[in-house]
Scaffold this motif. Structure first.
Motif, PDB file in Angstrom:
ATOM      1  N   HIS A  48      45.924  33.115  36.592  1.00 29.85           N
ATOM      2  CA  HIS A  48      46.148  34.544  36.773  1.00 29.85           C
ATOM      3  C   HIS A  48      45.328  35.296  35.729  1.00 29.85           C
ATOM      4  N   PRO A  49      44.601  36.391  36.172  1.00 34.68           N
ATOM      5  CA  PRO A  49      43.679  37.031  35.232  1.00 34.68           C
ATOM      6  C   PRO A  49      44.354  37.581  33.968  1.00 34.68           C
ATOM      7  N   VAL A  75      53.233  47.498  45.844  1.00 35.58           N
ATOM      8  CA  VAL A  75      52.670  46.150  46.033  1.00 35.58           C
ATOM      9  C   VAL A  75      53.673  45.259  46.754  1.00 35.58           C
ATOM     10  N   THR A  76      54.941  45.453  46.494  1.00 34.05           N
ATOM     11  CA  THR A  76      55.925  44.647  47.221  1.00 34.05           C
ATOM     12  C   THR A  76      55.876  44.952  48.702  1.00 34.05           C
ATOM     13  N   LEU A 119      48.554  31.272  40.413  1.00 35.15           N
ATOM     14  CA  LEU A 119      49.662  31.869  39.676  1.00 35.15           C
ATOM     15  C   LEU A 119      50.020  31.044  38.445  1.00 35.15           C
ATOM     16  N   VAL A 136      45.198  40.592  51.009  1.00 28.30           N
ATOM     17  CA  VAL A 136      46.125  41.480  50.305  1.00 28.30           C
ATOM     18  C   VAL A 136      46.688  40.779  49.066  1.00 28.30           C
ATOM     19  N   ALA A 137      47.001  39.482  49.199  1.00 28.59           N
ATOM     20  CA  ALA A 137      47.531  38.752  48.052  1.00 28.59           C
ATOM     21  C   ALA A 137      46.513  38.712  46.909  1.00 28.59           C
ATOM     22  N   LEU A 138      45.253  38.444  47.275  1.00 30.39           N
ATOM     23  CA  LEU A 138      44.232  38.377  46.224  1.00 30.39           C
ATOM     24  C   LEU A 138      43.984  39.750  45.612  1.00 30.39           C
ATOM     25  N   ILE A 139      44.028  40.805  46.459  1.00 27.59           N
ATOM     26  CA  ILE A 139      43.904  42.160  45.900  1.00 27.59           C
ATOM     27  C   ILE A 139      45.020  42.410  44.893  1.00 27.59           C
ATOM     28  N   LEU A 140      46.228  41.972  45.247  1.00 28.67           N
ATOM     29  CA  LEU A 140      47.345  42.208  44.336  1.00 28.67           C
ATOM     30  C   LEU A 140      47.136  41.482  43.010  1.00 28.67           C
ATOM     31  N   ILE A 141      46.512  40.297  43.068  1.00 31.76           N
ATOM     32  CA  ILE A 141      46.316  39.531  41.830  1.00 31.76           C
ATOM     33  C   ILE A 141      45.101  40.020  41.056  1.00 31.76           C
ATOM     34  N   PHE A 142      43.985  40.222  41.780  1.00 29.52           N
ATOM     35  CA  PHE A 142      42.715  40.447  41.075  1.00 29.52           C
ATOM     36  C   PHE A 142      42.183  41.874  41.138  1.00 29.52           C
ATOM     37  N   ALA A 143      42.577  42.661  42.162  1.00 30.05           N
ATOM     38  CA  ALA A 143      41.831  43.898  42.357  1.00 30.05           C
ATOM     39  C   ALA A 143      42.687  45.116  42.650  1.00 30.05           C
ATOM     40  N   HIS A 144      43.909  45.149  42.192  1.00 29.73           N
ATOM     41  CA  HIS A 144      44.691  46.361  42.399  1.00 29.73           C
ATOM     42  C   HIS A 144      44.065  47.498  41.601  1.00 29.73           C
ATOM     43  N   ILE A 155      48.329  50.666  48.808  1.00 31.72           N
ATOM     44  CA  ILE A 155      47.649  50.194  47.593  1.00 31.72           C
ATOM     45  C   ILE A 155      46.599  51.205  47.122  1.00 31.72           C
ATOM     46  N   ALA A 200      54.946  39.147  45.211  1.00 30.15           N
ATOM     47  CA  ALA A 200      54.485  39.569  46.536  1.00 30.15           C
ATOM     48  C   ALA A 200      53.333  38.688  47.008  1.00 30.15           C
ATOM     49  N   GLY A 241      52.490  43.619  50.160  1.00 31.15           N
ATOM     50  CA  GLY A 241      52.378  42.160  50.240  1.00 31.15           C
ATOM     51  C   GLY A 241      53.307  41.552  51.267  1.00 31.15           C
ATOM     52  N   PHE A 242      54.553  41.993  51.281  1.00 32.14           N
ATOM     53  CA  PHE A 242      55.484  41.431  52.254  1.00 32.14           C
ATOM     54  C   PHE A 242      55.258  42.023  53.649  1.00 32.14           C
ATOM     55  N   ALA A 267      45.414  48.051  38.256  1.00 29.09           N
ATOM     56  CA  ALA A 267      45.693  46.869  37.428  1.00 29.09           C
ATOM     57  C   ALA A 267      45.040  46.974  36.053  1.00 29.09           C
ATOM     58  N   ALA A 279      53.621  41.791  41.435  1.00 30.51           N
ATOM     59  CA  ALA A 279      52.396  41.419  42.132  1.00 30.51           C
ATOM     60  C   ALA A 279      52.357  39.923  42.417  1.00 30.51           C
ATOM     61  N   VAL A 280      52.728  39.103  41.442  1.00 27.70           N
ATOM     62  CA  VAL A 280      52.675  37.659  41.712  1.00 27.70           C
ATOM     63  C   VAL A 280      53.758  37.266  42.708  1.00 27.70           C
TER      64      VAL A 280
END
Lengths: 92, 92, 92, 92, 92, 92, 92, 92, 92, 92, 92, 92, 92, 92
Positions: free
Chosen positions: N81-82, K13-14, N77, M73-81, K78, M15, K17-18, M84, M12-13
């Motif tokens: 965050h979920p 994820v790092t 965040l 990608v950011a939202l995937i990392l937060i909500f949909a990985h 991912i 990134a 994301g980056f 997760a 995740a947060v």
């Protein structure tokens, strides 16, 4: 011993992945600078486009050669490092 | 001892991979600057294209030589470091 | 003791590989700047190309000398450090 | 004690290798800037090429002297540090 | 105690080697800027070359003095730090 | 206690060596900028060279004073820190 | 306790040495920019050199004041920190 | 507890020394930019020097105020942090 | 052993993800520079748009090739590293 | 608990000291840019100096407000953090 | 084993994301440069707006392709890394 | 638990102090750029000063809004984080 | 296991928060460059404002798409990985 | 478990505080660039101020949207965050 053998491959993939990226960055910018001049030159003087394109291609090829050097080193690190076989044998 | 011997090769591949990349970055930009000037010069004065191309090639060759120095050092680090044989023997 | 002896060679290869790369980067850019001016000068004033090329070569040679200094230091670090023999003896 | 003695030489080769590289980078760029101006000047005014070349050489020599300072310090660190003998004696 | 005494010399060689390199980098660029202006000035106005060269030399000397300051500090760190004798005595 | 006392001198030599180098870098560039303007000014208007040189020297002197501040602080750190005597006494 | 007391002085010399260096770097560049404009102005319009020099000196003095602030803080850190006496007493 | 109390003062001197240095760097450059414009303006239009100087002084004063903010915060950190007394009491 | 095997894949994904990103950054900028020149050239001289577009496409393709090199290395690191199979076998 | 309580104040003084410094750096440069334009404008068109000064002051005030935000946050961190009282109570 | 398995996903994820962020940064700037030239070209020569827009779109598409490469690699990291399934199985 | 609770507030004050500083830096520069253009515009065309000032204020307000976002987030981190109450309760 | 599961969400947060910020930085600058050219173009040639605005919107949309990629990608990392859910299950 | 739960919130506040700051930095600069062009355009061509302002507002709004993306992610965040609820429950 296996853990250490892996750390060799870790260093190799890091150097290969970042090395080619850095070289592509710099040589890309360089080709962009050369391309810019060639395109501007053709726009100003279309009659000289043959000479301009020839010179540009020579220059781009020499810049490309620098990126190729880095690519070759990267591929050597992945596929052909002289100690790679001996180290891989440590994995077991 | 094997773990430490590997750390020598790790340092060598890192220095080789990043070294050639950094040199390719800088020399690439340099060749791009030279190429830009040559192409602009030909666009402005196509009659002088012979002299311009000759001078450009001399300059590109000298810049290329700098990248070659780095490439040579990188290849020495991978294939011909004077202690590499002794260190590889430690791998077992 | 062998582990520490290796760390000396690790430092030497790192300094050699990155040192020549950094020097090649800077001196390459410098030669590119000089080359650019020479090529532009010939394009503007082809009659002076002899003087321009001579001056450019003197300048490129002096810049090259700086990269050679770094190359010499790098090669000393790899092949001719005064304590290298004594340290290599610790490996065996 | 030997391990620590080696760390002195490690620091010395790092400082020498990177120091001369950084100095070569900066002084190379500087000589490139001076060279650029000289070459442009000769292209614009070839009659003044004698004075221009003389002035350029004085300037390049002074910039070279700065790189020589760094080279001297690097060589002192490798070959002539006042405590190097005493520290090398710790190896054996 | 010897290990710590060595760490003092390690810090000294690091500061000396990098310090003179950084100073040479900056002062080199500075001299290059001054040289550039002088050479351009002579190319435009060769009659004033005496005054220009004199002024340039004054300026280069002042910039050189800055690098000399750093060189002096570097040499003090290597050869003449007031506590160096006492610390070196700890080695033996 | 001696080890910690040495770490004070280590910090002092690091701050001194890098501090004067950073100051020399910046003030050198600054003097180079001022010198450039002065030389260009004399080339354009040689009659005003007296006033220009005087103004330049005032400016260079003020910039030099900034580097002197850093040099003074560096020398204080090496030779005259108020606690240096007490700390050196800890060395034994 | 003495080791920690030393770490206070270590932080103080680091902050002092680098702080004045950073301030000298920035303010030096700033004075160089101001000096450049003044010298160019005198070259273009020597009649206004009195007003220009006066304004330049006001500006340089204000920039100098910023470096003085940093110098004052650096000297306070070395000689006059309110807790320095109490901390030095911990050295024994 | 004393060791930790010292680490508070270490952080304070670091923040104070570097903070004022960074602010002096930026505000110095800013004043240099403003000064440059004022001096150039007077050189071009000496009749407006009164208005120009007045405006410049207003601007420099506002920039100076920003550096003063940082100086005030630095001095608060050294002399007047609300918890400094309580923390100093931990030193014993 | 599994933990170390994972660290190989961690290095590979890091090198792949950042490597392609750095290459895309640099080559993107390069293509943007070339595109800029082409678009400006067409705006100035629409009759030469055919030659300009052709030259631009050659240049963009060569820059694209550099990014492709990095992409290929990234994909090799993810899907086709010669030791990946052996290392993955360590997971199970 | 006291050690940790101090680490809160350490973070606060670091954030306050560097935060206001960074803001002063940026806003100072910004005010310098605005001031430069105003001074140049008055030099070119002294009749508009009233409007120019008014506009400049509005702009400088808005930039100043940004630095004030950072100053306010810095002062809150030093004097008025909502948990500061509770944390200070942990000291003693 | 689960902890290490998670560290693989952390690295993924790092890097994802980056990586996409860095690529978006560079390619965005590149498209902005190309867009700038196109818009300026249309403003100067509205008759050529068809050719300009076509060329711009080709260039933007090629730059977009570079960002897509990075996006594809990010999504592979991912969703589709060849070892991801095996590693995820370690969690349970 | 209290030590960890403090580390939350440490992160919050760091993010708040540096965040608003970084935002003030960037938005300050941005307002400086906008202000510069407005002031130059009024100097060239004083009749349009009403429209220019209006447009400038709209732009400055939008840039200010960005800094306000960062300020709001900073204040939320200090005063209104949803878990702050629960975490503060851990202190006591 | 819960501690490690949290470290996944921490990565995740981080990134997500920095990734979208970096992308917004670069794409914002890019849109600013494009906007600048469009506004300048309309000011010079108001008759072409229709074509200019259309082209600008196409370009801004393509740049926006790059930021959207990073946002996705950011939202995937937060909500949909894809892992997760499995990892969140480790918390409880 | 509570300590680790806090480290999640620490990462979230860091990412939120720095993320919005970085986005504000970049988008602020971008809006400043756009604003500069609009103000300059109005100064040169006041008749087109309607079209210019409209275009500028469209562009500023699109740049603002990028900052809003980062703000939304930052607020997610902090507030939404979920897994935040589940993690907060670990605090006890």
């Amino acid at each position: 011993m296996e853990a250490t053998a892996l750390s060799f491959f870790i260093a190799a993939v890091t150097a290969a992945g970042f090395g080619i990226a850095i070289a592509a960055f710099g040589c890309g910018i360089a080709q962009g600078i050369g391309l810019k001049a060639a395109v501007e030159g053709i726009a100003r003087n279309p009659e000289a486009s043959g000479k301009i394109t020839t010179t540009m291609l020579i220059g781009l090829a020499m810049i490309e050669s620098l990126a190729i050097y880095a690519l070759v080193v990267a591929l050597i690190l992945i596929f052909a490092h002289p100690q790679a076989g001996a180290i891989a044998a440590l994995l077991g």
